[in-house]
Every structure is written in structure tokens, then in C-alpha cells.
Design an enzyme around this catalytic site. Sequence first.
Site, short mmCIF file in Angstrom:
data_model
loop_
_atom_site.label_atom_id
_atom_site.label_comp_id
_atom_site.label_asym_id
_atom_site.label_seq_id
_atom_site.Cartn_x
_atom_site.Cartn_y
_atom_site.Cartn_z
N PRO A 10 41.13 39.42 46.16
CA PRO A 10 39.90 38.64 46.11
C PRO A 10 39.34 38.42 44.71
CG PRO A 10 39.51 40.81 47.06
CD PRO A 10 41.00 40.63 46.97
N ASN A 11 38.84 37.21 44.52
CA ASN A 11 38.17 36.75 43.30
C ASN A 11 39.12 36.47 42.13
OD1 ASN A 11 35.41 36.94 44.39
ND2 ASN A 11 35.80 39.14 44.40
N ARG A 18 36.00 33.63 35.49
CA ARG A 18 35.39 34.89 35.94
C ARG A 18 35.41 35.93 34.81
NH1 ARG A 18 38.26 39.39 39.85
NH2 ARG A 18 36.46 40.77 39.99
N TYR A 23 38.46 39.85 31.77
CA TYR A 23 39.77 39.44 32.29
C TYR A 23 40.50 38.42 31.41
CZ TYR A 23 37.98 41.78 36.45
OH TYR A 23 37.47 42.72 37.30
N ASN A 72 48.20 42.85 42.66
CA ASN A 72 46.87 43.15 42.12
C ASN A 72 45.90 43.11 43.30
OD1 ASN A 72 44.38 43.37 40.94
ND2 ASN A 72 44.87 42.05 39.20
N ALA A 75 39.42 44.16 44.20
CA ALA A 75 38.45 45.16 44.70
C ALA A 75 38.97 45.94 45.91
CB ALA A 75 37.13 44.48 45.04
N HIS A 78 40.00 49.73 45.77
CA HIS A 78 39.11 50.89 45.75
C HIS A 78 38.72 51.40 47.14
CE1 HIS A 78 39.17 49.74 41.62
NE2 HIS A 78 38.54 48.60 41.84
N ASP A 85 47.98 51.11 53.95
CA ASP A 85 49.00 51.30 54.99
C ASP A 85 50.07 50.21 54.91
OD1 ASP A 85 47.73 53.57 55.87
OD2 ASP A 85 46.83 52.65 57.64
N GLU A 99 51.63 48.28 41.55
CA GLU A 99 50.20 47.94 41.52
C GLU A 99 49.83 47.58 40.09
OE1 GLU A 99 47.67 51.21 42.76
OE2 GLU A 99 45.91 50.30 41.80
N HIS A 101 46.77 45.90 37.30
CA HIS A 101 45.40 45.48 37.01
C HIS A 101 45.36 44.85 35.63
CE1 HIS A 101 43.94 47.55 40.56
NE2 HIS A 101 44.77 48.53 40.23
N ILE A 102 44.56 43.81 35.52
CA ILE A 102 44.39 43.13 34.23
C ILE A 102 43.59 44.02 33.28
CG2 ILE A 102 43.37 41.10 33.11
CD1 ILE A 102 43.82 39.68 35.92
N SER A 103 42.46 44.52 33.81
CA SER A 103 41.62 45.44 33.04
C SER A 103 42.12 46.87 33.27
CB SER A 103 40.16 45.31 33.48
OG SER A 103 40.01 45.81 34.82
N ARG A 108 36.10 51.60 33.29
CA ARG A 108 34.97 50.81 33.79
C ARG A 108 34.09 51.65 34.72
NH1 ARG A 108 37.34 45.36 35.95
NH2 ARG A 108 35.11 44.83 35.91
N ARG A 112 35.44 52.15 40.30
CA ARG A 112 36.77 51.59 40.03
C ARG A 112 37.78 52.66 39.65
NH1 ARG A 112 35.67 45.98 39.78
NH2 ARG A 112 33.60 45.57 38.99
C1 DQA Z 1 41.10 44.29 38.86
C2 DQA Z 1 40.15 45.51 38.74
C3 DQA Z 1 39.33 45.67 39.99
O1 DQA Z 1 38.43 46.76 39.84
C4 DQA Z 1 38.49 44.43 40.23
O2 DQA Z 1 37.78 44.55 41.45
C5 DQA Z 1 39.28 43.16 40.20
C6 DQA Z 1 40.34 43.03 39.20
C7 DQA Z 1 41.88 44.03 37.56
O3 DQA Z 1 42.86 43.30 37.62
O4 DQA Z 1 41.49 44.50 36.49
O5 DQA Z 1 39.00 42.22 40.92
O6 DQA Z 1 42.04 44.58 39.88
#
Ligand code: DQA
Length: 145
Positions: A10-11, A18, A23, A72, A75, A78, A85, A99, A101-103, A108, A112
Site C-alpha cells: 500500500p501507498n 510521496r 523515499y 515490499n 505498512a 508491521h 502466513d 523482503e 524496504h526503500i527506507s 524511523r 516500524r
Molecule cells: C517501506 C517502510 C514502511 O514502514 C512504510 O510503511 C512503507 C514503505 C519502505 O519501503 O521503506 O510504506 O516499506
Amino acid sequence: MQKVLVLNGPNLGRLGSREPDVYGGGTLADLKEQLEADHPSVEVDLRQTDDEGQLIGWLHEAADARTPVILNPAAFTHYSYALRDAVAIVTKAGVPLVEVHISNPHAREEFRHTSVISGVATGVIAGFGFDSYSSALWLIRRRSN
Ligand code: DQA
């Protein structure tokens, strides 16, 4: 040609506008372009959804087709035990799933710092921008040879 699924939660469809301070300014289209440039021998199937059920369905598809995954979970990382599963279904089938993550979520907010996904992923790469994905793909290719 080796295929990899690059799944985004999501997002992440909003990348580019964003929180660019967190990011960066690149979009998902830019990410696909980078992965194809870095890994010309791989077919990159990049998808994004804001829907948990959709993401789970794609993971079932990956397990059935034995397609390696870069995920990725955004959210969902978390708190989504349902996604955890589904990830376990993939990795317990012997299919690699990284898995990413960009950040760096550990640098943070406190919420997270927990990933319910990491314990069932093959491995985790975080904090390197789009290079997190490219490095994950390199590791997947290395495993497949
Ligand atoms: C994220 C880190 C997550 O905490 C956040 O909710 C995201 C992006 C990252 O790629 O850094 O949406 O997964």
C-alpha cells in the site's frame, strides 16, 4: 528467461510524490526501468496494490508457479499476520522471497521497527532506496544458478 515477481504494497503507487525526503523522487516505472537495466537477463513482473487480499493472491500464484519474489510489504510489514502466513507458503515451498524496504525502518518511528514478515522471508534488505530491490534481485539470481 528467468522471471521474478516484484510486489509492492500500500501507498507505494504514490512513489515519486510521496514523502520524497524519505523515499526519493523515483516512481515505480523508474524502479522497473532500473531493474531491467541492472538485470537485462531477467523478466521483471512488477506489481503494486493497496489491497491485502490481492497481495496474498499474488503470493499464492508465486508459490504455485515457483516464481521468486521481491516483496515490499509497506505498512503491512508491521502488522499483517495474513501476509506473513502467505509469505511462509512461498518460502516453505522452497521459493526465495526477499523482503525489501526503500527506507531503513529501524531508523524511523518505533512502530516500524517490528516486521512480522522478516521471520519467514528468505532475507531482508532495507535502507538503500531502489538499490534494495536491485540487490535483492542479484541475490535471487545467485541462488537460482
Ligand atoms: C517501506 C517502510 C514502511 O514502514 C512504510 O510503511 C512503507 C514503505 C519502505 O519501503 O521503506 O510504506 O516499506
